[in-house]
Motif scaffolding. Structure first.
Motif, mmCIF file in Angstrom:
data_model
loop_
_atom_site.group_PDB
_atom_site.id
_atom_site.type_symbol
_atom_site.label_atom_id
_atom_site.label_comp_id
_atom_site.label_asym_id
_atom_site.label_seq_id
_atom_site.Cartn_x
_atom_site.Cartn_y
_atom_site.Cartn_z
ATOM 1 N N ASN A 1 0.812 -1.223 0.000
ATOM 2 C CA ASN A 1 0.000 0.000 0.000
ATOM 3 C C ASN A 1 0.848 1.277 0.000
ATOM 4 O O ASN A 1 0.334 2.358 0.123
ATOM 5 C CB ASN A 1 -0.974 -0.003 1.180
ATOM 6 C CG ASN A 1 -0.278 -0.412 2.460
ATOM 7 O OD1 ASN A 1 0.939 -0.655 2.441
ATOM 8 N ND2 ASN A 1 -1.015 -0.471 3.547
ATOM 9 N N HIS B 1 1.125 6.714 0.961
ATOM 10 C CA HIS B 1 0.353 5.583 1.456
ATOM 11 C C HIS B 1 -0.995 5.633 0.769
ATOM 12 O O HIS B 1 -1.717 6.630 0.868
ATOM 13 C CB HIS B 1 0.178 5.674 2.977
ATOM 14 C CG HIS B 1 -0.624 4.551 3.522
ATOM 15 N ND1 HIS B 1 -1.984 4.623 3.736
ATOM 16 C CD2 HIS B 1 -0.254 3.302 3.862
ATOM 17 C CE1 HIS B 1 -2.417 3.465 4.194
ATOM 18 N NE2 HIS B 1 -1.387 2.648 4.294
ATOM 19 N N GLN B 2 -1.332 4.540 0.069
ATOM 20 C CA GLN B 2 -2.595 4.513 -0.663
ATOM 21 C C GLN B 2 -3.732 4.096 0.250
ATOM 22 O O GLN B 2 -3.532 3.261 1.123
ATOM 23 C CB GLN B 2 -2.490 3.495 -1.793
ATOM 24 C CG GLN B 2 -2.481 4.125 -3.152
ATOM 25 C CD GLN B 2 -2.352 3.063 -4.234
ATOM 26 O OE1 GLN B 2 -1.929 1.945 -3.983
ATOM 27 N NE2 GLN B 2 -2.707 3.424 -5.441
ATOM 28 N N GLY B 3 -4.881 4.666 0.032
ATOM 29 C CA GLY B 3 -6.049 4.253 0.807
ATOM 30 C C GLY B 3 -6.662 5.408 1.549
ATOM 31 O O GLY B 3 -6.089 6.505 1.606
ATOM 32 N N SER B 4 -7.829 5.150 2.126
ATOM 33 C CA SER B 4 -8.572 6.233 2.776
ATOM 34 C C SER B 4 -7.937 6.619 4.115
ATOM 35 O O SER B 4 -8.014 7.759 4.549
ATOM 36 C CB SER B 4 -10.029 5.840 2.966
ATOM 37 O OG SER B 4 -10.073 4.568 3.582
ATOM 38 N N SER B 5 -7.293 5.652 4.777
ATOM 39 C CA SER B 5 -6.647 6.002 6.047
ATOM 40 C C SER B 5 -5.150 6.231 5.824
ATOM 41 O O SER B 5 -4.569 5.708 4.864
ATOM 42 C CB SER B 5 -6.852 4.884 7.074
ATOM 43 O OG SER B 5 -6.249 3.705 6.587
ATOM 44 N N LYS B 6 -4.574 6.962 6.743
ATOM 45 C CA LYS B 6 -3.145 7.276 6.605
ATOM 46 C C LYS B 6 -2.293 6.080 7.022
ATOM 47 O O LYS B 6 -2.697 5.308 7.907
ATOM 48 C CB LYS B 6 -2.789 8.478 7.488
ATOM 49 C CG LYS B 6 -3.381 9.782 6.977
ATOM 50 C CD LYS B 6 -2.793 10.969 7.683
ATOM 51 C CE LYS B 6 -3.203 12.263 6.995
ATOM 52 N NZ LYS B 6 -2.468 13.420 7.429
ATOM 53 N N GLY B 7 -1.114 5.955 6.420
ATOM 54 C CA GLY B 7 -0.186 4.909 6.823
ATOM 55 C C GLY B 7 0.396 5.235 8.192
ATOM 56 O O GLY B 7 0.526 6.416 8.551
ATOM 57 N N ASN C 1 0.397 11.341 3.112
ATOM 58 C CA ASN C 1 -0.648 10.447 3.639
ATOM 59 C C ASN C 1 -0.109 9.425 4.657
ATOM 60 O O ASN C 1 -0.485 8.258 4.646
ATOM 61 C CB ASN C 1 -1.387 9.738 2.493
ATOM 62 C CG ASN C 1 -2.797 9.327 2.896
ATOM 63 O OD1 ASN C 1 -3.417 9.966 3.760
ATOM 64 N ND2 ASN C 1 -3.297 8.250 2.321
#
Ligand SMILES: [Fe+2]
Length: 415
Positions: A3, A29-35, A65
């Motif tokens: 991710n 960081h991919q995705g709705s939440s942060k890495g 992110n």
């Protein structure tokens, strides 16, 4: 770490157009939440070689992110890159360039003065131009983006060098130019070492020391090369701290980028400079604290009871008179040449809270851009490099890579 990936910035993430569409390289960081910070630190540690090569290619790397929520997180993230060797101090740091409480390496950009997001353009500079300690990398952490504008503008100075006329290149490479001067007794007090050690240090470093005929005060005078060859890529780049003559009228090259109602006051201030000076004054956010700090420095300049000599910092202006500065030798036309090249090699992006930007300071110069609203950015300097800083040193110098090279302050203290 499927991710976390590298990508280009999109035009939607920028407010100002650029030809440098691949800068900065983005690690996201991919995705709705942060890495998480742990994920990021593991990734940085495992992929240090690849990321530093990315920095060589693109000049800057943006970490986006991830949960970087404090200056301590910023410090932990950055120190997990194995190539990074952070600096906890540097020679002749400006007033207000102080460490953030509770950190070892994170500096206020300036504790007393708001940087960026004002009416005017900041002064474009390579970090450490007035110091003997120049960081290879400067990294910024955005705690709070400004409401409007306030980007950290970058300029690819290797691109600027390539765009300059051969006559101007030859002028820049012909010699070193004055960058800073300071009395030895001030240095002795500031760094709490005997003045004899300061003298020995200057001699070892090959610095110029002058003696005032009347007071016998000794002054260190530093000179800087203007063209450097990058330690890793070997590409030549210009390094500067652009004075007023070079940046005067720079806004003309950015008029297309600052259109519309929201920029009316900024544009007016570029035309009528008194508005600009009002803005400058309003940016001194902690006047009393700044006053105390300046007073503390001033106390170092009072009469030296041991030597009986006055130890004052020579004002930059007076020392300027006797030495060539870049500002002094550049003609108005050459200044315009600089400005045109600067706009053509300019790149920026809109800050997001929690962003970290790692900048190759031996290739890119930077400045806080015009804007509105609060803006909180912190900085870490790392990987100090050494130049030859005497009056007779070459104006073009190749920089040897030195991941563990000492700062001038460390050398002074170890004598
Ligand atoms: Fe800076």
């Amino acid at each position: 770490m499927n991710n976390i990936h590298l990508r280009k910035l999109t035009s939607k993430e920028r407010d100002i157009s650029t030809k440098l569409s691949a800068t900065p390289l983005v690690l996201e960081h991919q995705g709705s939440s942060k890495g998480t910070l742990e994920e990021l630190m593991t990734y940085l540690s495992d992929n240090s070689d690849e990321l530093v090569e990315g920095l060589d290619r693109h000049g800057a790397l943006l970490l986006r992110n991830f949960k970087i929520e404090s200056e301590v997180d910023f410090e932990n993230a950055l120190t997990s890159l194995s190539h990074i060797n952070c600096m906890d101090d540097y020679f002749l740091a400006e007033t207000g360039r102080l460490l953030v409480e509770g950190t070892k390496y994170v500096f206020y950009t300036n504790k007393f003065y708001k940087t960026g997001a004002g009416l005017a353009f900041g002064v474009f500079h390579n970090e450490g131009y007035r110091s003997a300690d120049v960081p290879h990398y400067i990294s910024f952490y955005c705690l709070e983006p400004s409401r409007q504008g306030g980007e950290t503008g970058l300029v690819d100075m290797a691109g600027v060098y390539a765009a300059l006329s051969s006559d101007l290149k030859a002028k820049l490479e012909s010699k070193t130019f004055f960058s800073e001067s300071v009395s030895l007794s001030f240095l002795a007090k500031k760094y709490n070492v005997p003045i004899t050690r300061v003298e020995e240090f200057c001699q070892q470093q090959g610095y110029k020391v002058t003696t005032d005929n009347d007071s016998q005060d000794k002054t260190l005078v530093l000179f800087k090369p203007t063209v450097i060859e990058h330690p890793r890529t070997k590409r030549p780049a210009v390094i500067v701290n652009m004075g007023l003559k070079i940046v005067k009228g720079l806004e003309n090259y950015f008029m297309e980028d600052y259109r519309g109602l929201k920029w009316w006051l900024h544009r007016l201030s570029w035309k009528y400079k008194f508005i600009y000076y009002l803005d400058m004054f309003s940016r001194v956010s902690r006047i009393s604290e700044k006053y105390r700090e300046v007073k503390k420095e001033a106390s170092l300049m009072e009469k030296d009871p041991a030597g009986g000599t006055k130890s004052k910092v020579k004002p930059r202006g007076s020392e300027h008179l006797s030495y060539d500065t870049l500002e002094k030798v550049i003609t108005t036309d050459e200044g315009k040449q600089f400005q045109k090249a600067l706009r053509e090699n300019f790149v920026s992006f809109r800050w997001e809270k929690g962003d970290v930007l790692i900048v190759d300071n031996l290739r890119m110069c930077h400045a806080g851009m015009p804007g509105k609203g609060a803006r909180t950015v912190r900085a870490i300097m790392s990987n100090p490099v050494q130049f030859e800083l005497s009056e007779s040193s070459p104006g073009r110098q190749s920089i040897s890579p030195g991941p563990h090279s000492q700062t001038a302050i460390q050398k002074l203290r170890q004598l």
